[in-house]
Design a protein around this motif. Structure first.
Motif, PDB file in Angstrom:
ATOM      1  N   SER A 109     -12.746   0.765 -12.871  1.00 20.35           N
ATOM      2  CA  SER A 109     -12.637   0.295 -14.258  1.00 20.35           C
ATOM      3  C   SER A 109     -13.975  -0.281 -14.719  1.00 20.35           C
ATOM      4  O   SER A 109     -14.255  -0.384 -15.900  1.00 20.35           O
ATOM      5  CB  SER A 109     -11.537  -0.762 -14.385  1.00 20.35           C
ATOM      6  OG  SER A 109     -11.885  -1.888 -13.629  1.00 20.35           O
ATOM      7  N   MET A 110     -14.811  -0.677 -13.737  1.00 15.35           N
ATOM      8  CA  MET A 110     -16.124  -1.227 -14.097  1.00 15.35           C
ATOM      9  C   MET A 110     -16.895  -0.195 -14.906  1.00 15.35           C
ATOM     10  O   MET A 110     -17.509  -0.520 -15.924  1.00 15.35           O
ATOM     11  CB  MET A 110     -16.872  -1.568 -12.800  1.00 15.35           C
ATOM     12  CG  MET A 110     -17.842  -2.679 -12.905  1.00 15.35           C
ATOM     13  SD  MET A 110     -17.078  -4.221 -13.446  1.00 15.35           S
ATOM     14  CE  MET A 110     -17.053  -5.163 -11.949  1.00 15.35           C
ATOM     15  N   ASN A 169      -8.046 -12.234 -13.726  1.00  7.45           N
ATOM     16  CA  ASN A 169      -8.952 -12.623 -12.656  1.00  7.45           C
ATOM     17  C   ASN A 169      -9.920 -13.633 -13.267  1.00  7.45           C
ATOM     18  O   ASN A 169     -10.523 -13.327 -14.290  1.00  7.45           O
ATOM     19  CB  ASN A 169      -9.723 -11.390 -12.167  1.00  7.45           C
ATOM     20  CG  ASN A 169     -10.822 -11.716 -11.181  1.00  7.45           C
ATOM     21  OD1 ASN A 169     -10.910 -12.821 -10.673  1.00  7.45           O
ATOM     22  ND2 ASN A 169     -11.675 -10.743 -10.912  1.00  7.45           N
ATOM     23  N   ASP A 210      -8.517  -5.146 -20.176  1.00  9.75           N
ATOM     24  CA  ASP A 210      -8.713  -4.882 -18.747  1.00  9.75           C
ATOM     25  C   ASP A 210      -7.362  -5.074 -18.063  1.00  9.75           C
ATOM     26  O   ASP A 210      -6.872  -6.190 -17.922  1.00  9.75           O
ATOM     27  CB  ASP A 210      -9.766  -5.876 -18.235  1.00  9.75           C
ATOM     28  CG  ASP A 210      -9.988  -5.796 -16.736  1.00  9.75           C
ATOM     29  OD1 ASP A 210      -9.156  -5.205 -16.026  1.00  9.75           O
ATOM     30  OD2 ASP A 210     -11.009  -6.358 -16.276  1.00  9.75           O
ATOM     31  N   SER A 256      -7.873   1.148 -13.212  1.00 14.59           N
ATOM     32  CA  SER A 256      -8.338   1.867 -12.017  1.00 14.59           C
ATOM     33  C   SER A 256      -7.242   1.836 -10.958  1.00 14.59           C
ATOM     34  O   SER A 256      -6.208   1.196 -11.143  1.00 14.59           O
ATOM     35  CB  SER A 256      -9.601   1.212 -11.453  1.00 14.59           C
ATOM     36  OG  SER A 256      -9.278  -0.014 -10.825  1.00 14.59           O
ATOM     37  N   THR A 314      -7.795   0.469  -8.133  1.00 11.87           N
ATOM     38  CA  THR A 314      -8.302  -0.532  -7.196  1.00 11.87           C
ATOM     39  C   THR A 314      -7.290  -1.603  -6.814  1.00 11.87           C
ATOM     40  O   THR A 314      -7.095  -1.878  -5.632  1.00 11.87           O
ATOM     41  CB  THR A 314      -9.528  -1.228  -7.826  1.00 11.87           C
ATOM     42  OG1 THR A 314     -10.570  -0.278  -7.947  1.00 11.87           O
ATOM     43  CG2 THR A 314     -10.012  -2.372  -6.975  1.00 11.87           C
ATOM     44  N   LYS A 315      -6.683  -2.234  -7.820  1.00 14.54           N
ATOM     45  CA  LYS A 315      -5.963  -3.490  -7.555  1.00 14.54           C
ATOM     46  C   LYS A 315      -4.467  -3.274  -7.371  1.00 14.54           C
ATOM     47  O   LYS A 315      -3.856  -3.886  -6.510  1.00 14.54           O
ATOM     48  CB  LYS A 315      -6.160  -4.477  -8.708  1.00 14.54           C
ATOM     49  CG  LYS A 315      -7.583  -4.643  -9.138  1.00 14.54           C
ATOM     50  CD  LYS A 315      -8.365  -5.487  -8.186  1.00 14.54           C
ATOM     51  CE  LYS A 315      -9.823  -5.536  -8.602  1.00 14.54           C
ATOM     52  NZ  LYS A 315     -10.670  -6.218  -7.660  1.00 14.54           N
ATOM     53  N   ARG A 362     -13.048   4.103  -5.873  1.00 17.09           N
ATOM     54  CA  ARG A 362     -13.802   3.953  -7.122  1.00 17.09           C
ATOM     55  C   ARG A 362     -13.312   4.836  -8.278  1.00 17.09           C
ATOM     56  O   ARG A 362     -14.096   5.207  -9.156  1.00 17.09           O
ATOM     57  CB  ARG A 362     -15.320   4.211  -6.883  1.00 17.09           C
ATOM     58  CG  ARG A 362     -15.970   3.422  -5.763  1.00 17.09           C
ATOM     59  CD  ARG A 362     -15.702   1.929  -5.827  1.00 17.09           C
ATOM     60  NE  ARG A 362     -16.115   1.305  -7.062  1.00 17.09           N
ATOM     61  CZ  ARG A 362     -15.315   0.475  -7.747  1.00 17.09           C
ATOM     62  NH1 ARG A 362     -14.083   0.200  -7.351  1.00 17.09           N
ATOM     63  NH2 ARG A 362     -15.754  -0.070  -8.843  1.00 17.09           N
TER      64      ARG A 362
HETATM   65  C1  LIG Z   1      -9.930  -8.104 -13.646  1.00 20.42           C
HETATM   66  C2  LIG Z   1     -10.818  -7.066 -13.039  1.00 20.42           C
HETATM   67  N1  LIG Z   1     -11.191  -6.022 -13.775  1.00 20.42           N
HETATM   68  C3  LIG Z   1     -11.982  -5.061 -13.283  1.00 20.42           C
HETATM   69  C4  LIG Z   1     -12.474  -5.116 -12.010  1.00 20.42           C
HETATM   70  C5  LIG Z   1     -13.336  -3.993 -11.523  1.00 20.42           C
HETATM   71  O1  LIG Z   1     -12.694  -3.291 -10.506  1.00 20.42           O
HETATM   72  P1  LIG Z   1     -12.812  -1.722 -10.323  1.00 20.42           P
HETATM   73  O2  LIG Z   1     -14.146  -1.306 -10.838  1.00 20.42           O
HETATM   74  O3  LIG Z   1     -12.677  -1.484  -8.865  1.00 20.42           O
HETATM   75  O4  LIG Z   1     -11.706  -1.101 -11.111  1.00 20.42           O
HETATM   76  C6  LIG Z   1     -12.158  -6.207 -11.203  1.00 20.42           C
HETATM   77  C7  LIG Z   1     -12.729  -6.321  -9.863  1.00 20.42           C
HETATM   78  O5  LIG Z   1     -12.895  -7.341  -9.282  1.00 20.42           O
HETATM   79  C8  LIG Z   1     -11.282  -7.192 -11.719  1.00 20.42           C
HETATM   80  O6  LIG Z   1     -10.897  -8.231 -10.982  1.00 20.42           O
END
Ligand SMILES: Cc1ncc(COP(=O)(O)O)c(C=O)c1O
Length: 406
Positions: free
Chosen positions: A109-110, A183, A211, A242, A244-245, A253
């Motif tokens: 998501s970054m 976060n 986000d 993403s 990721t979480k 990625r």
């Molecule tokens: C709230 C939040 N958004 C986005 C990201 C980015 O994560 P990613 O690029 O793996 O999706 C993070 C990572 O720490 C996050 O905590």
């Protein structure tokens, strides 16, 4: 021919000079050194990669390797975009055309947030960030934008200070970055509070970057409300997400962006001139997971998420009795955020102490614009939480205070 020296300051762009790396980076490096020296480090700064361990994920990647990689698609594999659209419809009721409203990214998501800001922010444009928060204000700076900060305070249960938000808006304001589940605080903004942010965005004609990477990490029966689903919001919202979480595949990625078709048309240029297309192999694994949790991986996913809430409870038990901690009970995410300012105002000093004395790695609040706090992840096996927190507690009972190392 004269050659430029890379160390020459005037050779660097103002944009790149304006931004910084995450402040906790040196702690990660030091943790690596301790582990390389043969000691166990209890890492509460990161997430697990359980999703990637699932058989259908591995199989999908192997199958693609055997068949040969397909032609890359600029916006990501159409079958993957299809499953993203189905998921968004099923979970949030969002109507998305997989060919028009979705851009897959190869940097989580970054990268979708990077693309979103590159595509919308001009030099001098202002972007509003709640703090504490993820420091994606750096992405706004890299687009030439100016971050403006609005508090969400521990004392108010991490609600937005709406008056401060209204006051922060100027004719140059273009976007609000909104992150729920949040976060580092672990807050899940309820519908009425999400509506308040939406009302402000509509009144002032602002874009919202939503986000939603923690969308299904919600506890005690709470529900994530996507700001894009509120009346009048879908067109002005860019959802960044993403695997990721919530899908536990950080290292892959893979991410995506959901937006109106005019914006996605423009983002095509950013994808083309930075990566050409996201790698098909990683998408094959991501697609297998997203499809799987609607089929053969359904039970695994339900149990994994239920277990994450139990891990939250285990960590909460420790935090509630940790010397000097005033913790906030996580409503979502796998992150806890505790006010530790009575021990030491410097979160970096406290995190360094825990790493050196207890071999426990946590994230200092200052990395999330929340000085005086520590962020501790509970996306770890329960025995690791228990062992690590026992070590942290013993070390904190001996903490000599801010004078140490001063
Ligand atoms: C709230 C939040 N958004 C986005 C990201 C980015 O994560 P990613 O690029 O793996 O999706 C993070 C990572 O720490 C996050 O905590």
């Amino acid at each position: 021919m004269e050659r430029y020296h890379w160390a020459r300051e005037d050779y660097l762009s103002a944009r790149v000079k304006s931004a910084s790396l995450q402040l906790r980076h040196h702690l990660d490096v030091r943790a690596g050194q301790i582990a390389a020296g043969g000691s166990r480090v209890y890492d509460f700064s990161d997430e697990t990669n359980m999703g990637a361990e699932q058989e259908p994920v591995k199989q999908a990647v192997i199958d693609m390797v055997k068949k040969g990689l397909p032609v890359g698609e600029l916006r990501g594999l159409s079958s993957f975009r299809q499953v993203i659209a189905e998921k968004e419809k099923e979970e949030k009721g969002l109507d998305l055309d997989p060919d028009k409203n979705i851009m897959v990214t190869s940097g989580g998501s970054m990268q979708s947030m990077y693309f979103a800001m590159q595509a919308t922010i001009d030099p001098g444009d202002e972007v509003i960030f709640g703090y504490p928060g993820l420091t994606v204000d750096e992405i706004a700076k890299l687009a030439g934008g100016k971050p403006v900060y609005v508090p969400i305070r521990h004392e108010t249960g991490y609600r937005y200070d709406l008056e401060a938000l209204e006051r922060a808006i100027t004719p140059k304001t273009k976007m609000i970055y909104f992150n729920s589940p949040n976060n580092p605080t672990g807050r899940v903004f309820p519908r009425d509070e999400v509506q308040q942010i939406a009302d402000i965005a509509i009144d002032h004609d602002l874009l919202v970057l939503s986000d939603e990477v923690h969308e299904t990490n919600v506890w005690d029966g709470r529900k994530h409300v996507s700001i894009a689903t509120l009346p009048g919001m879908q067109d002005r919202t860019i959802v960044c997400n993403s695997i990721t979480k919530c899908y536990h595949m950080f290292r892959w990625r893979v991410g995506w962006m959901l937006a109106n078709e005019h914006l996605i048309d423009q983002v095509d240029k950013l994808m083309m001139w930075s990566a050409q297309f996201p790698p098909p192999l990683m998408q094959a694994g991501a697609e297998a997971l997203l499809r799987g949790i609607r089929g053969e991986l359904k039970d695994w996913y339900r149990e994994t998420q239920a277990d994450l809430q139990l891990r939250r409870d285990t960590l909460w038990g420790w935090l509630s009795s940790m010397p000097g901690f005033v913790p906030f009970k996580p409503e979502g995410t796998f992150l806890s955020f505790s006010d530790t300012s009575s021990l030491d105002r410097s979160s970096v000093k406290l995190a360094e102490y825990l790493l050196e004395e207890a071999h426990v790695l946590v994230a200092p609040g200052i990395s999330y614009l929340g000085e005086g706090h520590l962020r501790i992840s509970f996306d770890r096996p329960r025995d690791e939480i228990n062992e690590g927190m026992e070590r942290a507690k013993a070390a904190l009972e001996e903490y000599p205070g801010p004078a140490r190392g001063a």
